[in-house]
Design a protein around this motif. Structure first.
Motif, mmCIF file in Angstrom:
data_model
loop_
_atom_site.group_PDB
_atom_site.id
_atom_site.type_symbol
_atom_site.label_atom_id
_atom_site.label_comp_id
_atom_site.label_asym_id
_atom_site.label_seq_id
_atom_site.Cartn_x
_atom_site.Cartn_y
_atom_site.Cartn_z
ATOM 1 N N ARG A 32 0.799 -1.200 -0.098
ATOM 2 C CA ARG A 32 -0.102 0.213 0.104
ATOM 3 C C ARG A 32 0.745 1.205 -0.108
ATOM 4 N NH1 ARG A 32 -4.333 -0.641 4.568
ATOM 5 N NH2 ARG A 32 -2.763 -1.843 5.609
ATOM 6 N N ASN A 33 2.085 1.150 0.420
ATOM 7 C CA ASN A 33 2.914 2.361 0.377
ATOM 8 C C ASN A 33 4.295 2.310 0.078
ATOM 9 O OD1 ASN A 33 3.781 1.157 2.726
ATOM 10 N ND2 ASN A 33 2.553 2.527 4.209
ATOM 11 N N GLY A 34 4.733 1.046 -0.183
ATOM 12 C CA GLY A 34 6.136 0.591 -0.364
ATOM 13 C C GLY A 34 6.968 0.607 0.701
ATOM 14 N N ASP A 35 6.480 0.646 1.898
ATOM 15 C CA ASP A 35 7.400 0.692 3.037
ATOM 16 C C ASP A 35 8.240 -0.844 3.126
ATOM 17 O OD1 ASP A 35 7.047 3.143 3.677
ATOM 18 O OD2 ASP A 35 5.639 2.735 5.612
ATOM 19 N N VAL A 36 9.365 -0.915 3.574
ATOM 20 C CA VAL A 36 9.941 -2.322 3.830
ATOM 21 C C VAL A 36 10.017 -2.630 5.238
ATOM 22 C CG1 VAL A 36 11.842 -3.486 3.455
ATOM 23 C CG2 VAL A 36 11.518 -1.753 1.914
ATOM 24 N N ILE A 37 9.366 -3.674 5.514
ATOM 25 C CA ILE A 37 9.234 -4.267 6.937
ATOM 26 C C ILE A 37 10.107 -5.267 7.307
ATOM 27 C CG2 ILE A 37 7.573 -4.796 8.790
ATOM 28 C CD1 ILE A 37 6.880 -2.359 7.494
ATOM 29 N N LEU A 38 11.034 -5.053 8.319
ATOM 30 C CA LEU A 38 12.013 -5.974 9.019
ATOM 31 C C LEU A 38 11.222 -6.771 10.071
ATOM 32 C CD1 LEU A 38 14.424 -7.603 8.718
ATOM 33 C CD2 LEU A 38 15.757 -5.578 9.977
ATOM 34 N N THR A 39 11.050 -7.943 10.191
ATOM 35 C CA THR A 39 10.499 -8.752 11.204
ATOM 36 C C THR A 39 11.659 -9.460 11.915
ATOM 37 O OG1 THR A 39 8.435 -9.154 10.060
ATOM 38 C CG2 THR A 39 8.610 -10.057 12.145
ATOM 39 N N VAL A 40 11.402 -9.075 13.406
ATOM 40 C CA VAL A 40 12.396 -9.550 14.263
ATOM 41 C C VAL A 40 11.445 -10.649 15.320
ATOM 42 C CG1 VAL A 40 14.049 -9.306 16.089
ATOM 43 C CG2 VAL A 40 13.544 -7.575 14.154
ATOM 44 N N PRO A 41 11.717 -11.807 15.482
ATOM 45 C CA PRO A 41 11.252 -12.575 16.198
ATOM 46 C C PRO A 41 11.670 -12.700 17.577
ATOM 47 C CG PRO A 41 12.892 -13.961 15.357
ATOM 48 C CD PRO A 41 12.891 -12.457 14.563
ATOM 49 N N PRO A 42 10.740 -13.216 18.821
ATOM 50 C CA PRO A 42 11.286 -13.124 19.925
ATOM 51 C C PRO A 42 12.679 -13.505 20.317
ATOM 52 C CG PRO A 42 8.997 -14.070 19.779
ATOM 53 C CD PRO A 42 9.433 -13.927 18.274
ATOM 54 N N GLY A 43 13.241 -12.876 20.968
ATOM 55 C CA GLY A 43 14.689 -13.369 21.167
ATOM 56 C C GLY A 43 15.759 -12.727 20.154
ATOM 57 N N GLY A 44 15.284 -12.296 19.266
ATOM 58 C CA GLY A 44 16.062 -11.839 18.009
ATOM 59 C C GLY A 44 16.678 -10.526 18.320
ATOM 60 N N SER A 45 17.778 -10.139 17.697
ATOM 61 C CA SER A 45 18.471 -8.775 17.948
ATOM 62 C C SER A 45 18.433 -7.968 16.497
ATOM 63 C CB SER A 45 19.862 -9.170 18.472
ATOM 64 O OG SER A 45 20.596 -9.591 17.213
ATOM 65 N N LEU A 46 18.508 -6.715 16.800
ATOM 66 C CA LEU A 46 18.565 -5.829 15.786
ATOM 67 C C LEU A 46 19.806 -5.991 15.051
ATOM 68 C CD1 LEU A 46 16.781 -3.485 14.558
ATOM 69 C CD2 LEU A 46 18.046 -1.981 15.966
ATOM 70 N N ALA A 47 21.002 -6.384 15.582
ATOM 71 C CA ALA A 47 21.969 -6.657 14.660
ATOM 72 C C ALA A 47 22.120 -7.956 13.991
ATOM 73 C CB ALA A 47 23.265 -6.689 15.605
ATOM 74 N N GLN A 48 21.456 -8.703 14.250
ATOM 75 C CA GLN A 48 21.017 -10.118 13.445
ATOM 76 C C GLN A 48 20.107 -9.834 12.613
ATOM 77 O OE1 GLN A 48 20.104 -12.852 16.737
ATOM 78 N NE2 GLN A 48 22.103 -13.752 16.664
ATOM 79 N N ALA A 49 19.019 -8.952 12.826
ATOM 80 C CA ALA A 49 18.165 -8.640 11.854
ATOM 81 C C ALA A 49 18.469 -7.894 10.649
ATOM 82 C CB ALA A 49 16.788 -7.877 12.618
ATOM 83 N N THR A 50 19.635 -6.911 10.979
ATOM 84 C CA THR A 50 20.143 -6.281 10.189
ATOM 85 C C THR A 50 20.956 -6.760 9.184
ATOM 86 O OG1 THR A 50 20.015 -4.247 11.524
ATOM 87 C CG2 THR A 50 21.477 -4.070 9.641
ATOM 88 N N ALA A 51 21.804 -8.008 9.899
ATOM 89 C CA ALA A 51 22.397 -8.838 9.181
ATOM 90 C C ALA A 51 21.843 -9.650 7.992
ATOM 91 C CB ALA A 51 23.655 -9.740 10.058
ATOM 92 N N PHE A 52 20.660 -10.127 8.653
ATOM 93 C CA PHE A 52 19.902 -10.938 7.582
ATOM 94 C C PHE A 52 19.314 -10.022 6.484
ATOM 95 C CE2 PHE A 52 15.259 -11.315 6.681
ATOM 96 C CZ PHE A 52 15.209 -12.641 5.890
ATOM 97 N N ALA A 53 19.036 -8.785 6.736
ATOM 98 C CA ALA A 53 18.464 -7.977 5.615
ATOM 99 C C ALA A 53 19.507 -7.535 4.646
ATOM 100 C CB ALA A 53 17.851 -6.712 6.133
ATOM 101 N N GLU A 54 20.539 -7.513 5.038
ATOM 102 C CA GLU A 54 21.530 -7.056 4.003
ATOM 103 C C GLU A 54 22.105 -8.096 3.000
ATOM 104 O OE1 GLU A 54 24.832 -6.059 6.935
ATOM 105 O OE2 GLU A 54 24.477 -4.180 6.866
ATOM 106 N N THR A 55 21.671 -9.568 3.470
ATOM 107 C CA THR A 55 21.527 -10.455 2.490
ATOM 108 C C THR A 55 20.644 -10.589 1.439
ATOM 109 O OG1 THR A 55 20.495 -12.219 3.849
ATOM 110 C CG2 THR A 55 22.744 -11.873 4.461
ATOM 111 N N LYS A 56 19.530 -9.716 1.377
ATOM 112 C CA LYS A 56 18.334 -9.695 0.669
ATOM 113 C C LYS A 56 18.614 -8.270 0.062
ATOM 114 C CE LYS A 56 16.933 -13.447 2.557
ATOM 115 N NZ LYS A 56 16.787 -14.974 1.591
#
Length: 228
Positions: A32-56
């Protein structure tokens, strides 16, 4: 306040969503607006989430380049009601009227979003509340309250306390699809998960659920992309 992270060069902005239901890191583009959403599961860290996103990054750039973000609704635009396309028309009164596949919704285009949201909420209530009641009786369970919201990615939910929530956009989908969502959420009164036992309950009260589930996965993007 929503966390923001940036990846790639030139940078892509990501909105971080922490989800108690997520089992892994995930990325999605809000149609609807083109925003990119990065989902973090319970226990996940922002650093790990960012590292995952960088592979995509390559995947994101490809899909962002082809994503179509809807402009604000205007008279003459087409939406759906119960799976049927209807055209938005200018109304000369304060009433919303559906006639000959034209929905006379507002006097000015600036009023369209609020008037359409109110109309869809009434339509969704009229369809989903009786459906939820019907399927809850089939499994001999009771729900507490039913609410309606314009959710970005979820068609419905059920809390452990027995509160149901449905998207007002279910007023736009075919009736059988809306009924499937009602049956799906009601079955969470028995199983707060998506185990084989849960799907067994769904199939018992709604045998044709697979076709409706497929419709939501493959056909519903246009409905979610409508900017209200």
């Amino acid at each position: 306040m929503t966390d923001k992270v940036f990846i790639g060069t030139p940078p892509i902005e990501l909105s971080v969503k922490r989800s108690v239901r997520a089992k892994r890191y995930g990325l999605r583009i809000d149609p609807r607006n083109g925003d990119v959403i990065l989902t973090v599961p319970p226990g996940g860290s922002l650093a790990q989430a960012t590292a995952f996103a960088e592979t995509k990054v390559a995947w994101l750039r490809k899909h962002l380049s082809t994503a179509s973000v809807r402009k604000p609704l205007a008279f003459g635009d087409e939406i759906y009601l119960a799976g049927v396309p209807v055209t938005l028309g200018k109304s000369g009164t304060s009433r919303t009227v559906l006639r000959d596949r034209t929905l006379y919704i507002a006097k000015t285009e600036a009023e369209i979003p609020s008037r359409l949201k109110a109309f869809l909420k009434v339509e969704a209530q009229a369809r989903l509340v009786p459906a939820a009641g019907y399927y809850s009786e089939m499994i001999n369970q009771r729900f507490r309250n039913v609410s309606f919201r314009d959710t970005k990615s979820r068609w419905g939910s059920c809390t452990s306390r027995g509160d149901l929530m449905f998207s007002i956009r279910l007023a736009m989908v075919p009736p059988k699809v809306a009924h499937y969502v009602a049956a799906h959420e009601v079955c969470h009164l028995l199983e707060m998960n998506h185990s084989s036992r849960f799907w067994g309950h769904v199939e018992r009260i709604f045998p044709d659920y697979r076709a409706q589930r497929t419709w939501l996965k493959t056909q519903a993007r246009a409905i979610q992309a409508i900017q209200l």
